[in-house]
Design an enzyme around this catalytic site. Structure first.
Site, PDB file in Angstrom:
ATOM      1  N   TYR A  25    -153.783 -57.303 -84.045  1.00 38.97           N
ATOM      2  CA  TYR A  25    -152.591 -57.779 -84.746  1.00 38.97           C
ATOM      3  C   TYR A  25    -151.836 -58.855 -83.954  1.00 38.97           C
ATOM      4  O   TYR A  25    -151.493 -59.922 -84.487  1.00 38.97           O
ATOM      5  CB  TYR A  25    -151.655 -56.601 -85.058  1.00 38.97           C
ATOM      6  CG  TYR A  25    -150.312 -57.019 -85.591  1.00 38.97           C
ATOM      7  CD1 TYR A  25    -150.119 -57.280 -86.945  1.00 38.97           C
ATOM      8  CD2 TYR A  25    -149.219 -57.179 -84.738  1.00 38.97           C
ATOM      9  CE1 TYR A  25    -148.892 -57.678 -87.435  1.00 38.97           C
ATOM     10  CE2 TYR A  25    -147.985 -57.593 -85.213  1.00 38.97           C
ATOM     11  CZ  TYR A  25    -147.831 -57.830 -86.558  1.00 38.97           C
ATOM     12  OH  TYR A  25    -146.613 -58.240 -87.033  1.00 38.97           O
TER      13      TYR A  25
ATOM     14  N   ASP B 209    -153.470 -54.311 -93.005  1.00 38.20           N
ATOM     15  CA  ASP B 209    -152.709 -54.701 -94.194  1.00 38.20           C
ATOM     16  C   ASP B 209    -152.152 -56.113 -94.061  1.00 38.20           C
ATOM     17  O   ASP B 209    -151.978 -56.830 -95.048  1.00 38.20           O
ATOM     18  CB  ASP B 209    -151.576 -53.710 -94.445  1.00 38.20           C
ATOM     19  CG  ASP B 209    -150.710 -53.505 -93.208  1.00 38.20           C
ATOM     20  OD1 ASP B 209    -149.621 -54.088 -93.147  1.00 38.20           O
ATOM     21  OD2 ASP B 209    -151.134 -52.770 -92.297  1.00 38.20           O
TER      22      ASP B 209
ATOM     23  N   LYS C 130    -153.376 -45.126 -93.111  1.00 39.32           N
ATOM     24  CA  LYS C 130    -152.047 -45.685 -93.407  1.00 39.32           C
ATOM     25  C   LYS C 130    -152.186 -46.673 -94.554  1.00 39.32           C
ATOM     26  O   LYS C 130    -152.876 -47.691 -94.436  1.00 39.32           O
ATOM     27  CB  LYS C 130    -151.487 -46.404 -92.181  1.00 39.32           C
ATOM     28  CG  LYS C 130    -150.128 -47.038 -92.408  1.00 39.32           C
ATOM     29  CD  LYS C 130    -149.793 -48.098 -91.379  1.00 39.32           C
ATOM     30  CE  LYS C 130    -150.626 -49.348 -91.581  1.00 39.32           C
ATOM     31  NZ  LYS C 130    -150.159 -50.511 -90.788  1.00 39.32           N
TER      32      LYS C 130
END
Length: 518
Positions: free
Chosen positions: A262, A297, A369
């Site tokens: 990330y 995501d 998640k």
């Protein structure tokens, strides 16, 4: 048995490629350390506080060692040496360095056995404290019970920790199971951790150890009142990834955003720095019983969710393997994905369902998640409520676990208490009325959902095969994830990477990985 008839051989092939990718990268990781790793070692040895200028003592000690070109030996080597030769605690030694009264590199080198013994004695006390924190969580869950269905996960983000506490307690009373305190904008790019309770922040609240302590205390209080254990989440991504993991372990956080890629992709943090830091942070989180959340995501905010779905699955496989190398069990891997396809896409719901079902079957032990629609939320609260309802349906149908609630006011403003209440009511209604729906349905053989899952899996295997050939560093340079290219020697934080010397010491890897609770 796979409900969507996934090819088990292809799943195995993908996992083998991901394992090779992680192992190839791990060789580099284990040969290096970073300023953040060494500051974390100091914090775990009990060094805390700031000087008169507000600079954290762990930063001052590490900067001192870096300036003297001695950081490659590790902070534990020099602190342990000073402990033996000066008969002082790590905190006292750090204060001497911060005051400019001590040069750690000028102290005669003590016997290695005595040096290691001195450091290990202190390190074991901290590891035991973290173990006891895990025990407190487990005791509370055993006494109060834990939820079998999805955890309702909400965000607070006022900038003021005391206002956050008010909102967090209200959310818990409305039915939330996890409270995530969003970090203030840009904190991931700070190469230090702010100190103390904070009352100012933009788009979120500073992640500090005192803020962690205050929120943990507040959630324990409201949890006892409600007869439920309320989990606390924060973020250990960024330039201080392992430090924040350590602070979270000390203050009994339960969930941490902790992705291997990330920071590289979305914060332009140097890839070498990030991959080294994530290893230590995950070793800490694994031992502390913290569920990590990964950030796949986020790919779908820059790339198309339909076209690039295979990159999400590939990243989940890679995150899984890096986590396993750090001793973090599958039961603590909140691998991430999101309901982010364009609402105008015909049969989009079926494609979302295929992606979620596939993730659930490929990672059966992981508390996945699942993130709500954000990219195509328009400010139309009525349509937004429907989008969130469809998202909630996929969660309950496919057994997602960490369910970040969608807000109908997404794209308008930070949620009000009433917005959270409406979101919780929406999810609670759907989860109750559709509780066993997933176990009641079967998917059509050769249908849209089955074909979509097979297509994404095949593309994932091909992508992972290419990454295994090229190496992860080269893959990140060429923009295979989220369409974002990052140079190996660019980005923020590269100057904080050091190659370990033959004398390097860090007692915590052995204590956390070999003495960990599984």
């Amino acid at each position: 048995m796979s409900k969507i008839r996934l090819d088990v051989k292809k799943v195995k092939e993908a996992r083998e490629y991901a394992k090779k990718i992680a192992l190839n990268t791990q060789r580099f990781v284990e040969e290096h350390s970073t300023v953040a790793v060494e500051r974390t070692v100091l914090r775990l040895l009990g060094v805390d506080g700031i000087n008169e200028e507000g600079i954290p003592l762990p930063n001052l000690v590490v900067d001192h060692l870096k300036e003297k070109q001695a950081l490659e030996d590790g902070a534990a080597f020099h602190i342990g040496n000073a402990m033996v030769m000066m008969k002082k605690t790590p905190q006292e030694i750090a204060e001497e360095v911060a005051a400019g009264n001590l040069d750690l590199t000028k102290i005669p080198v003590a016997d290695a056995f005595e040096r290691n013994l001195a450091v290990e004695e202190v390190a074991k006390k901290m590891v035991e404290k973290i173990r006891k924190n895990r025990g407190v969580r487990e005791e509370k869950l055993a006494r109060l019970g834990d939820k079998s269905g999805p955890y309702l996960y909400v965000i607070v983000a006022t900038g003021n920790i005391y206002a956050d506490i008010v909102q967090a307690k209200a959310a818990a009373k409305q039915g939330a199971d996890i409270i995530a305190v969003i970090r203030t904008t840009g904190q991931s790019l700070l190469d230090y951790v702010p100190y103390g309770a904070t009352t100012e922040g933009f788009g979120g609240t500073m992640a500090t150890q005192e803020n962690f302590r205050l929120m943990r205390e507040a959630l324990d209080e409201v949890g006892e009142e409600l007869g439920r254990y309320i989990r606390l989440c924060n973020y250990c991504s960024g330039l201080c990834m392992p430090e924040i993991a350590a602070m979270g372990a000390m203050e009994r956080l339960d969930v941490m955003l902790n992705d291997a890629l990330y920071g590289i992709l979305f914060r332009d943090i140097n890839m070498k720095r990030t991959l080294i830091d994530q290893y230590f942070s995950r070793a800490i989180n694994g031992f502390a019983g913290v569920i990590i959340n990964t950030g796949e995501d986020n790919y779908l905010t820059t790339a198309d969710a339909y076209e690039e779905a295979h990159t999400v699955l590939a990243s989940q496989f890679i995150n899984e393997q890096f986590a396993l190398l750090a001793g973090l069990p599958e039961e603590q891997m909140g691998l991430g994905h999101a309901f982010e396809m364009d609402p105008t896409l015909k049969n989009g719901f079926l494609y979302e369902l295929a992606q979620a079902q596939m993730a659930r079957e490929i990672f059966p032990k992981a508390p996945l998640k699942y993130m709500p629609p954000t990219k195509f939320m328009t400010g139309d609260i009525f349509k937004g409520q429907v989008q969130n309802a469809l998202f909630n349906m996929v969660t309950i149908m496919t057994g997602q676990k960490l369910h970040l609630l969608g807000m109908m006011t997404e794209a308008i403003h930070t949620p009000f208490l009433s917005d959270r209440a409406a979101a919780i009511d929406n999810a609670a209604y759907i989860f109750n009325t559709m509780e066993d729906f997933g176990s009641e349905i079967e998917f059509k053989k050769g249908g849209i959902i089955e074909k979509r899952a097979q297509e994404v899996l095949e593309e994932t295997v091909a992508l992972l095969g290419n990454i295994e050939k090229e190496g992860l560093f080269r893959t990140l340079e060429t923009g295979k994830f989220a369409g974002i290219k990052r140079p190996q020697d660019g980005g923020k934080g590269l100057d904080g990477v050091v190659r370990k010397s033959a004398h390097y010491e860090n007692p915590f890897f052995e204590l956390l990985l070999e003495g960990g609770v599984n």
